[in-house]
Design a protein around this motif. Sequence first.
Motif, PDB file in Angstrom:
ATOM      1  N   ASP A   1       0.828  -1.214   0.000  1.00 21.52           N
ATOM      2  CA  ASP A   1       0.000   0.000   0.000  1.00 21.52           C
ATOM      3  C   ASP A   1       0.855   1.254   0.000  1.00 21.52           C
ATOM      4  OD1 ASP A   1      -2.195  -1.605   0.040  1.00 21.52           O
ATOM      5  OD2 ASP A   1      -2.536  -1.424   2.212  1.00 21.52           O
ATOM      6  N   LEU A   2       1.954   1.218   0.683  1.00 21.28           N
ATOM      7  CA  LEU A   2       2.836   2.386   0.736  1.00 21.28           C
ATOM      8  C   LEU A   2       3.507   2.632  -0.600  1.00 21.28           C
ATOM      9  CD1 LEU A   2       4.544   1.942   4.223  1.00 21.28           C
ATOM     10  CD2 LEU A   2       2.789   3.602   3.576  1.00 21.28           C
ATOM     11  N   ILE A   3       3.923   1.538  -1.278  1.00 19.74           N
ATOM     12  CA  ILE A   3       4.593   1.702  -2.591  1.00 19.74           C
ATOM     13  C   ILE A   3       3.621   2.274  -3.607  1.00 19.74           C
ATOM     14  CG2 ILE A   3       5.658   0.440  -4.502  1.00 19.74           C
ATOM     15  CD1 ILE A   3       6.878  -1.434  -2.415  1.00 19.74           C
ATOM     16  N   ASP A   4       2.406   1.694  -3.665  1.00 21.66           N
ATOM     17  CA  ASP A   4       1.412   2.194  -4.633  1.00 21.66           C
ATOM     18  C   ASP A   4       1.080   3.663  -4.370  1.00 21.66           C
ATOM     19  OD1 ASP A   4       1.403  -0.303  -5.713  1.00 21.66           O
ATOM     20  OD2 ASP A   4      -0.454  -0.953  -4.721  1.00 21.66           O
ATOM     21  N   GLN A   5       0.960   4.007  -3.117  1.00 21.18           N
ATOM     22  CA  GLN A   5       0.649   5.400  -2.775  1.00 21.18           C
ATOM     23  C   GLN A   5       1.776   6.332  -3.193  1.00 21.18           C
ATOM     24  OE1 GLN A   5      -0.169   5.967   1.374  1.00 21.18           O
ATOM     25  NE2 GLN A   5      -0.787   8.102   1.133  1.00 21.18           N
ATOM     26  N   ARG A   6       3.018   5.889  -2.996  1.00 26.41           N
ATOM     27  CA  ARG A   6       4.167   6.719  -3.382  1.00 26.41           C
ATOM     28  C   ARG A   6       4.249   6.889  -4.891  1.00 26.41           C
ATOM     29  NH1 ARG A   6       6.984  10.921  -1.953  1.00 26.41           N
ATOM     30  NH2 ARG A   6       9.188  10.799  -2.553  1.00 26.41           N
ATOM     31  N   ILE A   7       3.977   5.829  -5.652  1.00 28.11           N
ATOM     32  CA  ILE A   7       4.018   5.909  -7.118  1.00 28.11           C
ATOM     33  C   ILE A   7       2.958   6.879  -7.625  1.00 28.11           C
ATOM     34  CG2 ILE A   7       3.621   4.597  -9.239  1.00 28.11           C
ATOM     35  CD1 ILE A   7       4.937   2.218  -7.863  1.00 28.11           C
ATOM     36  N   ALA A   8       1.761   6.813  -7.033  1.00 26.45           N
ATOM     37  CA  ALA A   8       0.687   7.710  -7.469  1.00 26.45           C
ATOM     38  C   ALA A   8       1.071   9.159  -7.221  1.00 26.45           C
ATOM     39  CB  ALA A   8      -0.611   7.347  -6.745  1.00 26.45           C
ATOM     40  N   GLN A   9       1.703   9.423  -6.086  1.00 31.89           N
ATOM     41  CA  GLN A   9       2.120  10.800  -5.790  1.00 31.89           C
ATOM     42  C   GLN A   9       3.155  11.298  -6.787  1.00 31.89           C
ATOM     43  OE1 GLN A   9       3.442  10.648  -1.752  1.00 31.89           O
ATOM     44  NE2 GLN A   9       1.348  10.560  -0.871  1.00 31.89           N
ATOM     45  N   LEU A  10       4.140  10.470  -7.095  1.00 30.05           N
ATOM     46  CA  LEU A  10       5.187  10.891  -8.035  1.00 30.05           C
ATOM     47  C   LEU A  10       4.631  11.091  -9.437  1.00 30.05           C
ATOM     48  CD1 LEU A  10       8.134   8.585  -6.870  1.00 30.05           C
ATOM     49  CD2 LEU A  10       7.828  11.034  -6.452  1.00 30.05           C
ATOM     50  N   THR A  11       3.674  10.237  -9.842  1.00 35.40           N
ATOM     51  CA  THR A  11       3.069  10.380 -11.183  1.00 35.40           C
ATOM     52  C   THR A  11       2.328  11.704 -11.285  1.00 35.40           C
ATOM     53  OG1 THR A  11       2.858   7.977 -11.362  1.00 35.40           O
ATOM     54  CG2 THR A  11       1.504   9.311 -12.829  1.00 35.40           C
ATOM     55  N   ASP A  12       1.576  12.032 -10.258  1.00 39.06           N
ATOM     56  CA  ASP A  12       0.840  13.300 -10.276  1.00 39.06           C
ATOM     57  C   ASP A  12       1.796  14.482 -10.336  1.00 39.06           C
ATOM     58  OD1 ASP A  12      -1.495  11.882 -10.123  1.00 39.06           O
ATOM     59  OD2 ASP A  12      -1.717  12.121  -7.931  1.00 39.06           O
ATOM     60  N   ARG A  13       2.888  14.417  -9.619  1.00 33.67           N
ATOM     61  CA  ARG A  13       3.856  15.513  -9.627  1.00 33.67           C
ATOM     62  C   ARG A  13       4.523  15.628 -10.998  1.00 33.67           C
ATOM     63  NH1 ARG A  13       7.707  14.803  -4.559  1.00 33.67           N
ATOM     64  NH2 ARG A  13       8.693  16.594  -5.625  1.00 33.67           N
ATOM     65  N   LEU A  14       4.809  14.501 -11.662  1.00 30.64           N
ATOM     66  CA  LEU A  14       5.437  14.545 -13.003  1.00 30.64           C
ATOM     67  C   LEU A  14       4.486  15.146 -14.025  1.00 30.64           C
ATOM     68  CD1 LEU A  14       7.787  13.855 -14.848  1.00 30.64           C
ATOM     69  CD2 LEU A  14       6.830  11.549 -15.112  1.00 30.64           C
ATOM     70  N   ALA A  15       3.213  14.754 -14.005  1.00 33.72           N
ATOM     71  CA  ALA A  15       2.229  15.296 -14.950  1.00 33.72           C
ATOM     72  C   ALA A  15       2.082  16.802 -14.760  1.00 33.72           C
ATOM     73  CB  ALA A  15       0.879  14.593 -14.764  1.00 33.72           C
ATOM     74  N   ALA A  16       2.070  17.242 -13.514  1.00 33.93           N
ATOM     75  CA  ALA A  16       1.955  18.669 -13.262  1.00 33.93           C
ATOM     76  C   ALA A  16       3.173  19.415 -13.782  1.00 33.93           C
ATOM     77  CB  ALA A  16       1.782  18.904 -11.744  1.00 33.93           C
ATOM     78  N   ALA A  17       4.348  18.843 -13.603  1.00 33.10           N
ATOM     79  CA  ALA A  17       5.573  19.490 -14.109  1.00 33.10           C
ATOM     80  C   ALA A  17       5.588  19.548 -15.628  1.00 33.10           C
ATOM     81  CB  ALA A  17       6.803  18.736 -13.577  1.00 33.10           C
ATOM     82  N   TRP A  18       5.078  18.498 -16.275  1.00 28.55           N
ATOM     83  CA  TRP A  18       5.036  18.482 -17.750  1.00 28.55           C
ATOM     84  C   TRP A  18       4.091  19.560 -18.269  1.00 28.55           C
ATOM     85  CZ3 TRP A  18       8.043  16.431 -21.270  1.00 28.55           C
ATOM     86  CH2 TRP A  18       7.630  16.398 -22.602  1.00 28.55           C
ATOM     87  N   ARG A  19       2.937  19.672 -17.618  1.00 25.66           N
ATOM     88  CA  ARG A  19       2.004  20.723 -18.045  1.00 25.66           C
ATOM     89  C   ARG A  19       2.621  22.100 -17.850  1.00 25.66           C
ATOM     90  NH1 ARG A  19      -1.611  17.195 -15.446  1.00 25.66           N
ATOM     91  NH2 ARG A  19      -1.553  18.473 -13.555  1.00 25.66           N
ATOM     92  N   MET A  20       3.326  22.307 -16.808  1.00 22.65           N
ATOM     93  CA  MET A  20       3.983  23.581 -16.566  1.00 22.65           C
ATOM     94  C   MET A  20       5.054  23.850 -17.611  1.00 22.65           C
ATOM     95  SD  MET A  20       4.029  26.280 -14.745  1.00 22.65           S
ATOM     96  CE  MET A  20       3.057  25.761 -13.351  1.00 22.65           C
TER      97      MET A  20
END
Length: 462
Positions: A363-382
């Motif tokens: 559960d911790l790994i999946d949660q961490r991956i989801a957080q990093l994916t969201d941060r990468l998508a936001a950086a790409w849009r920026m």
Amino acid sequence: MDLPDDTRSGLLANVAAGDNSPALSVSELSGALKRTIETAFGQVRVRGEISGFKRHGSGHCYFTLKDENACIDAVIWRTSAGALAFRPEDGAEVIATGRLTTYPGRSKYQIVVERMELAGEGALLALLEKRRKALAAEGLFDTSRKRRLPFFPRLIGVVTSPTGAVIRDILHRLEDRCPTHVILWPVPVQGDGAAARIADAIRGFASLSQKPDLLIVARGGGSIEDLWAFNEEEVVRAAAESPIPLISAVGHETDTTLIDHAADLRAPTPTAAAELAVPVRAELFAQLGELGHRAQHCLSRRTERARERLELTACRWPEPQAIIAPHVQYIDELGERLPRSLAARASHARADMNLVTGRLRRDLIDQRIAQLTDRLAAAWRMAELAHPERPLAKGYVRVTSRGGATLTSSAQARAERSVTLRFGDGAVDATIDGQKVSPTVERKARTSYNPPQPGLFDEAKE
């Protein structure tokens, strides 16, 4: 019947020649009467009762002397009024010494009093009793006005004669009993003006910056005439109004004056006044010693009784080992049970932790991956929004040198002369200031509106 001619009254006064009784003027007749009366009665003594006594603002005194059948006006000039040994008042029977004279302005005769005394001791006592009742009616002698004397006065004021034996007796008695600071206000204790001086002294002590704690007004024994100054109204009022507690010590034990009634305490003699004013220092030390001895005795008795109660209570207590042994045994049992309980508790906790560890790690790994994916998508849009080629799709052109450096001013473009115009779909070379060159169209790949790049962990998420 006809009257003789010389006795018959007529319209005009008949003045005969050689008449030895000429008509006198009113002033001449008044003057003759004044001379006759003053010559015949140049020195008289009159006994009577004072009535209507009045002291004028000028200092002169006017009153009437009367008995049961007659009365005569009297006057005391200011110079003689100040020398009187008592204060005249209505109802006092006196003997006045003076001379008769007339007052032409009103055709009256009067006695000019030069000296005046009370008519015997009976009159003096009657005046004293009348004055006592009048002052008592005002409440000056009420017991509710009496104040307690200070137990240990540090400063005592004494009003008395500085030359008599009274002050020496007071100082000697104070020295024997308890030495205390004394302030003497010297006054005459009898005679003319004594009452005013005594009253001023009593009021004067109250106005001092360092007020005494106690006042003593004292005088030795004497006749009622000698003590009369202490019966005067101004002295009595000064004593009653004194803010400082006051002891009256006038005369001997049998002598009583009006100041005795107004004082907070009456002493039979001046020596007794000193005894009443302060305690005996030796007796105080003895009392302190006695109190200290009693306190020590009481403390010793209390300590002894406390020790007896402690010993009696200790005898009834059980043995200390019998009281402590059950608790010691219980502690030993707890000491043996505690390691086993801790081991069991740790084993159960370890099993529970192993049970949840697997689920917790995934559960911790999946949660961490989801957080990093969201941060990468936001950086790409920026990054897309901030890309310098994005505005070119809307018709804007970016001017660069042939080497690719962006030119931001016309001066830079003129300096380069040969520039490249970059559009949204490609670049065009150009020359500045109208110099024509063959444009070379260079097609380049679009840099804007590219499809979003896949996330870093998209594959992992699938």
